[in-house]
Design a protein around this motif. Structure first.
Motif, mmCIF file in Angstrom:
data_model
loop_
_atom_site.group_PDB
_atom_site.id
_atom_site.type_symbol
_atom_site.label_atom_id
_atom_site.label_comp_id
_atom_site.label_asym_id
_atom_site.label_seq_id
_atom_site.Cartn_x
_atom_site.Cartn_y
_atom_site.Cartn_z
ATOM 1 N N ILE A 101 4.967 -11.899 3.855
ATOM 2 C CA ILE A 101 4.586 -10.738 3.036
ATOM 3 C C ILE A 101 5.242 -9.473 3.583
ATOM 4 C CG2 ILE A 101 2.659 -9.268 2.381
ATOM 5 C CD1 ILE A 101 0.933 -11.791 2.276
ATOM 6 N N LEU A 102 5.093 -9.291 4.909
ATOM 7 C CA LEU A 102 5.672 -8.088 5.515
ATOM 8 C C LEU A 102 7.193 -8.117 5.395
ATOM 9 C CD1 LEU A 102 5.200 -5.507 7.067
ATOM 10 C CD2 LEU A 102 5.283 -6.798 9.180
ATOM 11 N N GLY A 103 7.770 -9.319 5.604
ATOM 12 C CA GLY A 103 9.228 -9.443 5.540
ATOM 13 C C GLY A 103 9.770 -9.074 4.178
ATOM 14 N N GLY A 137 -7.195 -0.435 0.386
ATOM 15 C CA GLY A 137 -6.088 -0.342 -0.567
ATOM 16 C C GLY A 137 -4.924 0.412 0.042
ATOM 17 N N TRP A 138 -3.764 0.220 -0.542
ATOM 18 C CA TRP A 138 -2.550 0.767 0.050
ATOM 19 C C TRP A 138 -2.480 2.278 -0.133
ATOM 20 C CZ3 TRP A 138 1.523 -3.180 -2.176
ATOM 21 C CH2 TRP A 138 1.214 -4.447 -1.668
ATOM 22 N N PHE A 139 -1.888 2.927 0.847
ATOM 23 C CA PHE A 139 -1.788 4.383 0.792
ATOM 24 C C PHE A 139 -0.843 4.860 -0.305
ATOM 25 C CE2 PHE A 139 -3.577 4.710 5.158
ATOM 26 C CZ PHE A 139 -4.562 5.609 4.829
ATOM 27 N N VAL A 140 0.089 3.987 -0.703
ATOM 28 C CA VAL A 140 1.034 4.444 -1.729
ATOM 29 C C VAL A 140 0.308 4.735 -3.033
ATOM 30 C CG1 VAL A 140 1.647 2.147 -2.544
ATOM 31 C CG2 VAL A 140 3.269 3.999 -2.772
ATOM 32 N N PHE A 141 -0.851 4.063 -3.256
ATOM 33 C CA PHE A 141 -1.598 4.330 -4.480
ATOM 34 C C PHE A 141 -2.428 5.598 -4.359
ATOM 35 C CE2 PHE A 141 -1.384 -0.438 -4.492
ATOM 36 C CZ PHE A 141 -0.322 -0.459 -5.374
ATOM 37 N N SER A 190 12.208 0.967 7.645
ATOM 38 C CA SER A 190 11.734 0.082 6.578
ATOM 39 C C SER A 190 10.398 -0.529 6.957
ATOM 40 C CB SER A 190 12.757 -1.018 6.314
ATOM 41 O OG SER A 190 13.961 -0.475 5.869
ATOM 42 N N PHE A 191 10.285 -0.928 8.230
ATOM 43 C CA PHE A 191 9.000 -1.434 8.714
ATOM 44 C C PHE A 191 7.928 -0.364 8.563
ATOM 45 C CE2 PHE A 191 10.876 -5.056 11.120
ATOM 46 C CZ PHE A 191 9.949 -6.001 10.741
ATOM 47 N N LEU A 192 8.277 0.877 8.928
ATOM 48 C CA LEU A 192 7.292 1.955 8.853
ATOM 49 C C LEU A 192 6.832 2.173 7.425
ATOM 50 C CD1 LEU A 192 8.371 4.811 11.244
ATOM 51 C CD2 LEU A 192 6.506 3.186 11.437
ATOM 52 N N LEU A 193 7.790 2.205 6.488
ATOM 53 C CA LEU A 193 7.430 2.408 5.085
ATOM 54 C C LEU A 193 6.496 1.306 4.623
ATOM 55 C CD1 LEU A 193 10.898 3.444 3.748
ATOM 56 C CD2 LEU A 193 8.826 4.754 3.431
ATOM 57 N N ALA A 194 6.835 0.071 4.997
ATOM 58 C CA ALA A 194 6.015 -1.063 4.561
ATOM 59 C C ALA A 194 4.639 -1.012 5.199
ATOM 60 C CB ALA A 194 6.720 -2.372 4.907
ATOM 61 N N PHE A 206 12.363 -6.082 3.531
ATOM 62 C CA PHE A 206 13.703 -6.288 2.994
ATOM 63 C C PHE A 206 13.874 -5.606 1.652
ATOM 64 C CE2 PHE A 206 14.146 -9.289 6.393
ATOM 65 C CZ PHE A 206 15.461 -9.074 6.753
ATOM 66 N N ALA A 207 12.774 -5.431 0.920
ATOM 67 C CA ALA A 207 12.871 -4.655 -0.316
ATOM 68 C C ALA A 207 13.294 -3.222 0.007
ATOM 69 C CB ALA A 207 11.529 -4.654 -1.039
ATOM 70 N N PHE A 208 12.729 -2.660 1.075
ATOM 71 C CA PHE A 208 13.109 -1.292 1.429
ATOM 72 C C PHE A 208 14.537 -1.229 1.952
ATOM 73 C CE2 PHE A 208 8.520 -0.308 1.475
ATOM 74 C CZ PHE A 208 8.594 0.748 0.603
#
Lengths: 409, 191
Positions: A306-308, A208-212, A272-276, A312-314
Motif C-alpha cells: 500500500i505504502l509502495g 482519515g487521511w489529512f489530504v481530505f 514521496s515517502f513524506l507526502l504519502a 511510486f505514484a508520487f
C-alpha cells in the motif's frame, strides 16, 4: 527502558540504504523512460531487456571514469560538496518509516504500566532506521535543509559564474520554500499531536487521511517539495538551458557528479515517502491494510505494498510534471513563494488552529481549506485584473497598426 | 511588399478566469496531455533492426545505369562532371566500340569520390541520357579513403544491387524512363 537490538538496526540500515540506492539507480532509468514515453519515444532499450541493466552500466561507468578536478576550483569544498549532498540525503531517510510502523506509546502514570507498554512496543515492528524518534519531522527538515550547503559549496568552490549563479538561486529558492513547507505541516501536527511519523500514520488510520481534511496544506506541501528537490518547474539551480548544469557544471561525469545526482533522486524518494505518510495515510488505506490481519507476514507485505504504491505514484507524478510544466522565471518563483504560498500557508494554519480550538467537525476543516483556496484564486483574479502578463495596451497596438498603414506602399 | 492593415490580425489575449488563477485545472489539463502521450504509438525507428523507409527521390550513393543490353548508358559527355559543384566526378572518355552504333564515346573510366560529393543531385539533373542517378542507399561507410572512391565497376554494381533490391530511384526504373522523368526535349521543340 527496553533496549533496541543493535543487529536488527544494522540490518535495517543496510536494507533501507540498499533499497534507496537501488531505487535511485532505477529512478534514473525511470526518468529517462518516462521522458521518452511522453515524447513518443521508446527510451533506453539496448542494455538488457527494456534497458533494465542501464543503471548498472551507468554506475560502472561513473566508477571507472577519470575523476578530474579542475585547477581553478577550491579543492576542499569541491570534494566536500558531493559528500554533504549525499550524506544529508541519506540521513534524511533515517526517520522515515518505509513500511508498516507502530507508534511509540504515550506516557503512563505508573512505572509498571510504562514498563509493560514499552516492552510491547519494543517487540512490535517498525520499518524505520530510527523508529520512535519523537522529533521525527523536525529532524527531517533540519537535515534536509542542510542539503542546500552541498549546493552552495559546489557552486562556490567551482569558481565559475554559472555555477555560482545556480547555487545562489538555489539558496534563495530553498530558503524561501522551506517556510511554506514547514507551515503546511503545522496543521497536520496540531491534529496528530506529534512530530513522529508513525504517530501521524496512526492518527490518519483512526481518523482519515489529512489530504481530505487539509487539501490546501497538501497542495502547498506538494508545491514546496517540488522546489525543495529542485525538480521542474522549480529546477532553477540546475537549469541546463540557462546555466549549463548550474552548480554541478564543473564536476566531470565521475562519481562526484554521480553522488550529486543520486542525492537529488534520494530527496525525491524521501519526499514521496513524506507526502504519502503525512497526507495520504502512510500504509493505511480505509481498512484494506487489515484484510490480511494485524500481524504476520501477509499483513506486513500488504502494508508495504500500500505504502509502495502511494510512494511510486508520487514519484511518477514528479517525473510527469517535469515534462508538463515549463520552468518558472526567477521572479515568478520568488513571488509565488512569498506572495502566494507563505500567506496562504499562514492563513491555513490559522484556520486549522481556529477549527481545532472551537472543536468544529473535521468536514468543516475540509470545507474551509477548499474555500481558502478558492478565495485565494478570487484575490488573484481581482489583483491581476484577469491577466498577469506584461503586454501592450490595445490602444498602443492599434496605434502601431495605424503607423504601419501610413508606411509608403 | 509592405504590410497593410488587412494583413494584420489583432488578437486579444484570453482573460484568465478563476479556474486559471487556481492553476490546478490547467496543470491537470497539462498532465492529461503528457499522460496521453505515454500511451500513444511511438515514433522511434530502431535503426539497425528496422530500416527507415526513404522517399524514392532521396539523394544517396550514385549509380551508373545500364541500358537493355547491359552496357553502361553513359556517353561520356562530361555534363555531370561540369555541373558538379564539388568536382568529384572524374571521367576519361574513349571512342565507343564499333559495334555500339548509338554513340561515339563511352567512359573508359568513371570515378566518383564519394567523400567529396555533397549529394546535391546536380549530376543526375545534368545527364542527358539518365545514366547517372542517386539511389536511396544511405549507409555508405568505408575503412579508408580509397574505399570511398567509386569506379565504374562499383557504380554499375550499385545499379545491379538496387535493381535487384527493387529500390530504384524515381527517375528511371532499371534503365527505362520512369514516371518522374521529363519527356525528351525533342518532343517539346517548337515546330
Amino acid at each position: 527502558m527496553p533496549e533496541f537490538d543493535a543487529l536488527s538496526t544494522a540490518m535495517m540500515i543496510v536494507g533501507v540504504i540498499a533499497f534507496v540506492m537501488g531505487t535511485v539507480a532505477y529512478l534514473i532509468l525511470a526518468e529517462r523512460k518516462v521522458a521518452a514515453w511522453v515524447q513518443d519515444r521508446i527510451g533506453p532499450n539496448r542494455v538488457g531487456p527494456w534497458g533494465l541493466l542501464q543503471p548498472i552500466a551507468d554506475g560502472g561507468k561513473m566508477f571507472l571514469k577519470e575523476d578530474v578536478i579542475p585547477s581553478h576550483v577550491d579543492r576542499i569544498f569541491f570534494v566536500l560538496a558531493p559528500i554533504v549532498s549525499f550524506s544529508t540525503a541519506l540521513l534524511a531517510i533515517a526517520v522515515v518509516p518505509v513500511g508498516p510502523s507502530t507508534p511509540p506509546p504515550a506516557p503512563q502514570s505508573t512505572f509498571a504500566e510504562y514498563e509493560a507498554v514499552q516492552t510491547a512496543y519494543a517487540q512490535s515492528l517498525t520499518f524505520a532506521i530510527q523508529p520512535g524518534l519523537d522529533i521525527g519531522l523536525l529532524y527531517l527538515f533540519a537535515v534536509s535543509s542542510l542539503a542546500v550547503y552541498g549546493v552552495i559549496l559546489a557552486g562556490w568552490s567551482a569558481n565559475n559564474k554559472y555555477s555560482l549563479l545556480g547555487s545562489l538561486r538555489s539558496s534563495a529558492q530553498i530558503i524561501s520554500y522551506e517556510i511554506p513547507l514547514g507551515m503546511a505541516i503545522g496543521g497536520v501536527l496540531i491534529y496528530a499531536g506529534s512530530l513522529n511519523l508513525e504517530q501521524i500514520t496512526a492518527w490518519q488510520r483512526n481518523h482519515g487521511w489529512f489530504v481530505f481534511f487539509q487539501p490546501l496544506a497538501f497542495l502547498l506541501f506538494l508545491t514546496a517539495v517540488f522546489a525543495e528537490t529542485n525538480r521542474l518547474p522549480f529546477d532553477l539551480p540546475e537549469a541546463e538551458q540557462e546555466l549549463v548544469g548550474g552548480y554541478h557544471t564543473e564536476y566531470s561525469s565521475s562519481m562526484k557528479l554521480g553522488l550529486m545526482l543520486l542525492a537529488e533522486y534520494a530527496h525525491m524518494i524521501t519526499t514521496s515517502f513524506l507526502l504519502a505518510i503525512i497526507f495520504w495515510g502512510g500504509w493505511s488505506c480505509f481498512g484494506l491494510e487489515s484484510v490480511a490481519g494485524e500481524t504476520g507476514l501477509p499483513a506486513i507485505l500488504l502494508r508495504f505494498a500500500i505504502l509502495g504504491i502511494k510512494v511510486f505514484a508520487f514519484v511518477f507524478l514528479f517525473l510527469l510534471v517535469r515534462w508538463t510544466i515549463p520552468r518558472f522565471r526567477f521572479d515568478q518563483l520568488m513571488s509565488l513563494a512569498w506572495k502566494v504560498m507563505i500567506p496562504l500557508a499562514l492563513l491555513h494554519f490559522l484556520v486549522v488552529v481556529v477549527v481545532r480550538y472551537l472543536e468544529l467537525p473535521m468536514y468543516a476543516l475540509s470545507a474551509l481549506s477548499v474555500l481558502l483556496f478558492l478565495g485565494a484564486g478570487c484575490v488573484g483574479l481581482v489583483a491581476s485584473n484577469g491577466n498577469q502578463m506584461p503586454r501592450r495596451s490595445p490602444q498602443a497596438a492599434r496605434l502601431g497598426a495605424k503607423s504601419l498603414s501610413l508606411m509608403p506602399q | 511588399m509592405p504590410l497593410s492593415n488587412q494583413d494584420i490580425l489583432w488578437i486579444e489575449e484570453p482573460k484568465l478566469g478563476l479556474l486559471e488563477q487556481l492553476y490546478i485545472p490547467a496543470i491537470a489539463d497539462g498532465l492529461s496531455t503528457t499522460l496521453g502521450h505515454i500511451f500513444k504509438k511511438k515514433v522511434t525507428e530502431q535503426y539497425p533492426e528496422q530500416e527507415p523507409k526513404l522517399p524514392a527521390n532521396y539523394r544517396g550513393v550514385h549509380r551508373l545505369n545500364r541500358d537493355e543490353a547491359g552496357r553502361v548508358k553513359c556517353v561520356a559527355c562530361y555534363m555531370c562532371a561540369t555541373a558538379c559543384p564539388a568536382h568529384c566526378i572524374d571521367i576519361v572518355a574513349a571512342p565507343a566500340p564499333p559495334e555500339w552504333k548509338d554513340r561515339e564515346k563511352y567512359p573508359e573510366t568513371f570515378v566518383i569520390d564519394e567523400l567529396r560529393c555533397i549529394y546535391c543531385g546536380m549530376c543526375e539533373e545534368a545527364c542527358p541520357v539518365d545514366a547517372i542517378e542517386l539511389t536511396t542507399l544511405y549507409d555508405l561507410t568505408g575503412l579508408n579513403r580509397e574505399e570511398m572512391i567509386f569506379d565504374k565497376e562499383k557504380l554499375l554494381s550499385v545499379f545491379d544491387m538496387t535493381t535487384r533490391m527493387g529500390t530504384d530511384p524515381v527517375r528511371t526504373q532499371a534503365g527505362r524512363l520512369g514516371p518522374a522523368s521529363e519527356t525528351p526535349p525533342t518532343a517539346n521543340l517548337p515546330s
